[in-house]
Design a protein around this motif. Structure first.
Motif, PDB file in Angstrom:
ATOM      1  N   VAL A   1      31.127 -21.979   4.085  1.00 42.14           N
ATOM      2  CA  VAL A   1      31.899 -23.310   4.607  1.00 42.14           C
ATOM      3  C   VAL A   1      31.907 -24.259   3.377  1.00 42.14           C
ATOM      4  CG1 VAL A   1      33.089 -24.977   6.300  1.00 42.14           C
ATOM      5  CG2 VAL A   1      32.408 -22.578   6.863  1.00 42.14           C
ATOM      6  N   ASN A   2      32.748 -24.647   2.606  1.00 42.76           N
ATOM      7  CA  ASN A   2      32.672 -25.696   1.753  1.00 42.76           C
ATOM      8  C   ASN A   2      33.204 -26.870   2.321  1.00 42.76           C
ATOM      9  OD1 ASN A   2      32.313 -26.643  -1.002  1.00 42.76           O
ATOM     10  ND2 ASN A   2      34.385 -27.114  -0.870  1.00 42.76           N
ATOM     11  N   LEU A   3      32.361 -28.029   2.232  1.00 39.44           N
ATOM     12  CA  LEU A   3      32.767 -29.432   2.884  1.00 39.44           C
ATOM     13  C   LEU A   3      32.379 -30.463   1.677  1.00 39.44           C
ATOM     14  CD1 LEU A   3      31.208 -29.150   6.278  1.00 39.44           C
ATOM     15  CD2 LEU A   3      33.495 -29.151   5.679  1.00 39.44           C
ATOM     16  N   PRO A   4      32.971 -31.697   1.713  1.00 36.23           N
ATOM     17  CA  PRO A   4      32.975 -32.621   0.761  1.00 36.23           C
ATOM     18  C   PRO A   4      31.521 -32.866   0.361  1.00 36.23           C
ATOM     19  CG  PRO A   4      34.461 -33.064   2.107  1.00 36.23           C
ATOM     20  CD  PRO A   4      33.922 -31.841   2.907  1.00 36.23           C
ATOM     21  N   GLY A   5      31.032 -32.373  -0.660  1.00 36.50           N
ATOM     22  CA  GLY A   5      29.718 -32.615  -1.460  1.00 36.50           C
ATOM     23  C   GLY A   5      28.556 -31.629  -1.085  1.00 36.50           C
ATOM     24  N   TRP A   6      29.115 -30.690  -0.042  1.00 33.83           N
ATOM     25  CA  TRP A   6      27.854 -29.839   0.439  1.00 33.83           C
ATOM     26  C   TRP A   6      28.909 -28.700   1.045  1.00 33.83           C
ATOM     27  CZ3 TRP A   6      27.129 -28.696   5.690  1.00 33.83           C
ATOM     28  CH2 TRP A   6      27.875 -29.517   6.588  1.00 33.83           C
ATOM     29  N   TYR A   7      27.891 -27.647   1.642  1.00 36.84           N
ATOM     30  CA  TYR A   7      28.309 -26.417   2.030  1.00 36.84           C
ATOM     31  C   TYR A   7      27.305 -26.147   3.483  1.00 36.84           C
ATOM     32  CZ  TYR A   7      24.327 -24.279   0.191  1.00 36.84           C
ATOM     33  OH  TYR A   7      22.998 -23.957  -0.128  1.00 36.84           O
ATOM     34  N   HIS A   8      27.760 -25.102   4.218  1.00 33.64           N
ATOM     35  CA  HIS A   8      26.894 -24.416   4.833  1.00 33.64           C
ATOM     36  C   HIS A   8      27.375 -23.316   5.601  1.00 33.64           C
ATOM     37  CE1 HIS A   8      28.536 -25.110   8.963  1.00 33.64           C
ATOM     38  NE2 HIS A   8      29.583 -25.455   8.251  1.00 33.64           N
ATOM     39  N   CYS A   9      26.434 -22.541   6.026  1.00 37.48           N
ATOM     40  CA  CYS A   9      26.476 -21.118   6.433  1.00 37.48           C
ATOM     41  C   CYS A   9      26.983 -21.320   8.020  1.00 37.48           C
ATOM     42  CB  CYS A   9      25.505 -20.008   5.941  1.00 37.48           C
ATOM     43  SG  CYS A   9      25.486 -19.943   4.138  1.00 37.48           S
ATOM     44  N   GLU A  10      28.274 -21.163   8.098  1.00 33.81           N
ATOM     45  CA  GLU A  10      28.499 -21.165   9.699  1.00 33.81           C
ATOM     46  C   GLU A  10      28.705 -19.839  10.166  1.00 33.81           C
ATOM     47  OE1 GLU A  10      32.717 -22.203  10.950  1.00 33.81           O
ATOM     48  OE2 GLU A  10      31.837 -24.370  10.766  1.00 33.81           O
ATOM     49  N   CYS A  11      28.425 -19.704  11.451  1.00 32.71           N
ATOM     50  CA  CYS A  11      28.242 -18.241  12.271  1.00 32.71           C
ATOM     51  C   CYS A  11      29.770 -17.804  12.266  1.00 32.71           C
ATOM     52  CB  CYS A  11      27.803 -18.208  13.548  1.00 32.71           C
ATOM     53  SG  CYS A  11      25.837 -18.628  13.444  1.00 32.71           S
ATOM     54  N   ARG A  12      30.076 -16.795  12.175  1.00 35.66           N
ATOM     55  CA  ARG A  12      31.614 -16.014  12.145  1.00 35.66           C
ATOM     56  C   ARG A  12      31.959 -16.036  13.431  1.00 35.66           C
ATOM     57  NH1 ARG A  12      33.074 -13.376   7.377  1.00 35.66           N
ATOM     58  NH2 ARG A  12      31.658 -12.862   6.140  1.00 35.66           N
ATOM     59  N   ASP A  13      33.278 -15.764  13.887  1.00 35.84           N
ATOM     60  CA  ASP A  13      33.698 -15.607  15.202  1.00 35.84           C
ATOM     61  C   ASP A  13      33.074 -14.672  15.748  1.00 35.84           C
ATOM     62  OD1 ASP A  13      35.470 -17.734  14.892  1.00 35.84           O
ATOM     63  OD2 ASP A  13      37.178 -16.485  14.467  1.00 35.84           O
ATOM     64  N   GLY A  14      32.418 -14.719  17.091  1.00 35.86           N
ATOM     65  CA  GLY A  14      31.875 -13.697  17.665  1.00 35.86           C
ATOM     66  C   GLY A  14      30.247 -13.851  17.737  1.00 35.86           C
ATOM     67  N   TYR A  15      29.785 -14.803  16.693  1.00 40.06           N
ATOM     68  CA  TYR A  15      28.387 -15.044  16.677  1.00 40.06           C
ATOM     69  C   TYR A  15      28.206 -16.647  16.903  1.00 40.06           C
ATOM     70  CZ  TYR A  15      28.298 -10.670  14.318  1.00 40.06           C
ATOM     71  OH  TYR A  15      28.690  -9.293  13.927  1.00 40.06           O
TER      72      TYR A  15
END
Length: 813
Positions: free
Chosen positions: A577-591
């Motif tokens: 998931v891209n966010l302003p100035g950074w990112y993170h790995c977000e659990c998919r639906d169901g996790y």
């Protein structure tokens, strides 16, 4: 132990106060700032009208529009700020009814870009925000998740006591936190705004009543008298501890000084000391007196003290006349001679010419005029006859400009001889006044005692013979002959000028002026860049922007999409998931995350929707858990409807609806499973919902002006400014702290130029970060804690402690 006993006793007393005492709680007018009264609200402020309020005991005002400027005049702002300056206990109170979804500022006290105290309510984010400056000179925002913008009346109070903040809404304690203490040394030229941040942003829309600031602890009692003040505040306790420590220090120093003084006094018991005075090489003993010219002097305690001699008018008998005698101050009676109808005293001479033109010189002696025979002929003159002068007291002529003073004069003390055309006279020196009418004796003028000096700030006037000196007070340095300052802040570096400013030392301080190519007030100077730097970028030099991490472009206008550019590899159970100035790995639906918060998403595990009840299968189907999801299966031999259960309501298979809590999300029921998604915006559709699709709003009134006043954003645009994410929504700017990814490590720091904390595992990096993990703190049980570590205070459940050691300066929090 005595101090703790006093605090406990005070708590018990306050807890047992009768209700009538609490209800009669009053506030000293000197501690109250009634903002409406101070601003004379209702007298000429556009966009503000008086309306019916929550109650009829005070005035209420409706704030509307975005072309208003409700700002206190400079002198009024200074009077209000004066009550707050340097205080660490105060309460902001307001009764308000804010328009639905409005994001606006209730009040703001700021200087330049620094908000010293600002209370904001965001309807878009359902937050109450408190902005202030910390003692470390950092801008801080404390966010309280709560919605005030619901078009309903609310009583709001924010009480601050040192590092303790309490938010009350409608007399209910909503949040209580320990934060960094506010820095309230507010400058004089501070702006005070009501219902807006400035002339362009943060417009509060709705009705406000009873907006006050109480400079006192637990001021919310004024708004809600039934809330008992049960215990002293944090500031009360800290102040008591501090005073005890100061008294202990004073007692120790005083005892030490007293001991040394007694030792010195014991050594002086057998001594006899007499102070003497030395004047012109003569030594005078204590109380000995003498005459010095026209002054009577005495030696007193080693210091010469003189008084001018007062001469009474002499009573001279017949045949005598008062005249000055060499060596005497006052006139004395002298015998006179009568010559040519005039009286001459002893020693006076008179020149006359006989019938043949010969000059005869006579002198008064023993009451008779005697002829004086010249022993030498008159000297030959070198000047023309037109420049020769005849004198009444001598037969010999002199040239014009003759030096009479060189022939001898009677000018004695602090007096100079001055040549005249036909003689000489005495003139007192500068800084002296005459003691005799002939100016032969003069006394010093004490310019300090008579106020005839030019000594200015931070100096002490010291009289000197004929003049004075301006001596700097201890600890001050000289600027010129008449003024001193505490120190040269510019030379010592103890100034607040920006590194790109010039410092000028002045009396009582200094001034700052930005260097060419930079703009600001001298305290803050910024390089000028055409088009400005966006998304928190810094203009470090003309037309040179340094971007925050995660942004790029000449003006930092482009967010780096780490997900698209391939910088990130997330686990298959997560998505980038891209966010302003950074990112993170977000659990998919169901996790969901298992609590370890792995950066690449490896900590994501399957959710068993069937066991946790997070499925939407109707009662005629059976839930089967799948990896990353679930399935609603129809038992063999049954004819299932495929309906769904959503929010405890039955939704038929194929049914589509809009969420009650979010009108911008559309849900559908498919074979027992509910699928929800954000409404797709079609800006070509003239009926597009502008609330859900602000980017489709073409109206100029829906555009927003950037905080710097030079950039314009359309509705729906987002940007990053000062570690805050901002969004333009229908002409209003709403900003909130930039969301940061979770970090699961013991040592975290915020690198310079970034907004979010990062993990630090290498102690060798300590010198490059603000929190030095090589330092330690000592907790209440004398256990060493590393910088950055956190722990729950022993014996409590709600007190979290953290060790923070800053580099500049090094201190513990």
């Amino acid at each position: 132990l005595k101090m703790i006993h006093c605090v406990v006793t005070l708590c018990v007393i306050l807890e047992n106060l009768p209700p009538r005492f609490v209800r009669s709680f009053g506030v000293d007018p000197a501690l109250r700032i009634n903002v409406f009264d101070e601003l004379s609200l209702g007298e000429g402020f556009d966009g503000v009208t008086q309306v019916q309020g929550f109650h009829s005991e005070s005035r209420a005002f409706h704030f509307q529009g975005s072309s208003r400027e409700v700002k206190a005049p400079a002198e009024v702002s200074e009077q209000m700020v004066q009550k707050l300056r340097g205080k660490n206990e105060f309460t902001v109170l307001a009764t308000l009814k804010q328009d639905h979804l409005n994001s606006g500022v209730i009040l703001s006290i700021h200087h330049s870009e620094h908000r010293f105290l600002e209370l904001e309510s965001s309807g878009q984010r359902s937050e109450v925000r408190l902005h202030y400056r910390t003692k470390g000179q950092q801008d801080h925002t404390e966010v309280f998740p709560y919605s005030l913008a619901d078009d309903q009346w609310h009583k709001v109070s924010v009480a601050i006591s040192a590092s303790h903040v309490i938010l009350h809404v409608d007399c209910n304690r909503i949040y209580e936190r320990v934060v960094e203490a506010p820095y309230m040394d507010i400058p004089e030229d501070t702006s005070f705004w009501l219902g807006q941040r400035n002339a362009a942003h943060g417009f509060f829309k709705g009705v406000m009543q009873d907006v006050e600031i109480l400079v006192m602890p637990q001021g919310y009692i004024s708004q809600c008298p039934d809330l008992n003040r049960t215990c002293p505040t944090c500031n009360d306790f800290h102040g008591l501890v501090q005073k005890i420590m100061e008294l202990q220090d004073i007692l120790a120093k005083t005892s030490s000084k007293l001991s040394r003084a007694e030792e010195k006094m014991n050594g002086l018991d057998g001594c006899y000391c007499e102070r003497t005075c030395s004047v012109k090489g003569v030594v005078y003993r204590e109380d000995e007196g003498w005459t010095d010219g026209c002054r009577n002097c005495t030696c007193t305690n080693g210091t010469v003290q003189c008084e001018a001699i007062s001469c009474p008018p002499p009573q001279c008998p017949a045949g005598t006349s008062p005249a000055y005698v060499k060596g005497a101050c006052c006139k004395e009676c002298q015998p006179v001679c009568l010559f040519g109808g005039r009286e001459l005293v002893e020693g006076d001479q008179k020149a006359v010419r006989d019938s043949s033109g010969r000059c005869l010189l006579f002198e008064c002696k023993d009451r008779t005029m005697h002829r004086v025979v010249p022993s030498e002929p008159c000297p030959e003159l070198t000047c023309p006859e037109s420049e020769q002068i005849t004198l009444t007291g001598r037969c010999c002529k002199v040239c014009r400009g003759h030096d009479f003073c060189s022939e001898g004069h009677g000018c004695v003390e602090h007096s100079d001889c001055a040549n005249l055309e036909a003689g000489d006279c005495c003139v007192c020196k500068d800084g002296f006044r005459p003691l005799r009418d002939d100016n032969a004796y003069c006394e010093d003028i004490d310019e300090c005692a008579e106020g005839k000096h030019y000594c200015r700030e931070n100096t002490m006037c010291v009289n000197t013979p004929g003049s004075f000196m301006c001596i700097c007070h201890t600890g001050y340095i000289r600027i010129d002959d008449y003024s001193c300052t505490e120190h040269d802040e510019c030379l010592s570096g103890l100034h607040n000028c920006d590194e790109n400013a010039l410092c000028f030392n002045m009396v009582g301080g200094h001034s700052c002026s930005c260097k060419p190519g930079y703009t600001g007030n001298g305290t803050v100077c910024k390089a000028m860049c055409d088009g400005l730097c966006q998304n928190g970028g810094t203009c470090v030099s003309p037309n040179n922007c340094v971007c925050q991490q995660g942004f790029t472009g000449k003006r930092c206008e482009t967010d780096i999409d780490e997900c698209v550019d391939g910088f990130v590899e997330c686990d298959s159970k997560s998505t980038c998931v891209n966010l302003p100035g950074w990112y993170h790995c977000e659990c998919r639906d169901g996790y969901h995350d298992n609590g370890l918060f792995s950066a690449n998403g490896e900590s994501c595990v399957d959710i068993n929707e069937c066991k946790t009840g997070r499925n939407t299968c109707a009662n005629d189907t059976v839930c089967f858990n799948l990896e990353g999801g679930y399935d609603c299966r129809c038992p063999h031999g049954h004819n299932c409807t495929g309906d769904c259960i959503h929010d405890n309501k039955v939704k038929h298979s194929g049914q589509i609806w809009v969420l009650d809590s979010d009108r911008c999300s559309v849900c559908s029921c498919q074979a027992g499973q509910v699928m929800c998604r954000r409404m797709v915006c079609d800006c070509d559709n003239p009926n597009a919902d502008l609330f859900c699709c602000p980017e489709c709003d073409p109206r100029l009134s829906s555009q927003c002006l950037h905080q710097n006043g030079l950039l314009t954003y359309g509705s729906g645009d987002t940007w990053v400014e000062n570690c805050q994410q901002c969004q333009c929504l229908q002409g209003q700017v709403d900003c909130w702290p930039l969301p940061c990814p979770p970090v699961d490590c013991e040592f975290t720091v915020v690198p310079e130029g970034e907004c979010c904390p990062r993990c630090v595992t290498d102690p060798c990096q300590a010198d490059t970060i603000r929190n030095d993990i090589t330092k330690t703190c000592t907790d209440e049980h004398s256990i060493s804690r590393f910088s950055g570590s956190s722990w729950i205070k022993h014996g409590t459940e709600c007190t979290l402690c953290q060790c923070k050691v800053s580099r500049w300066p090094r201190r513990q929090h």
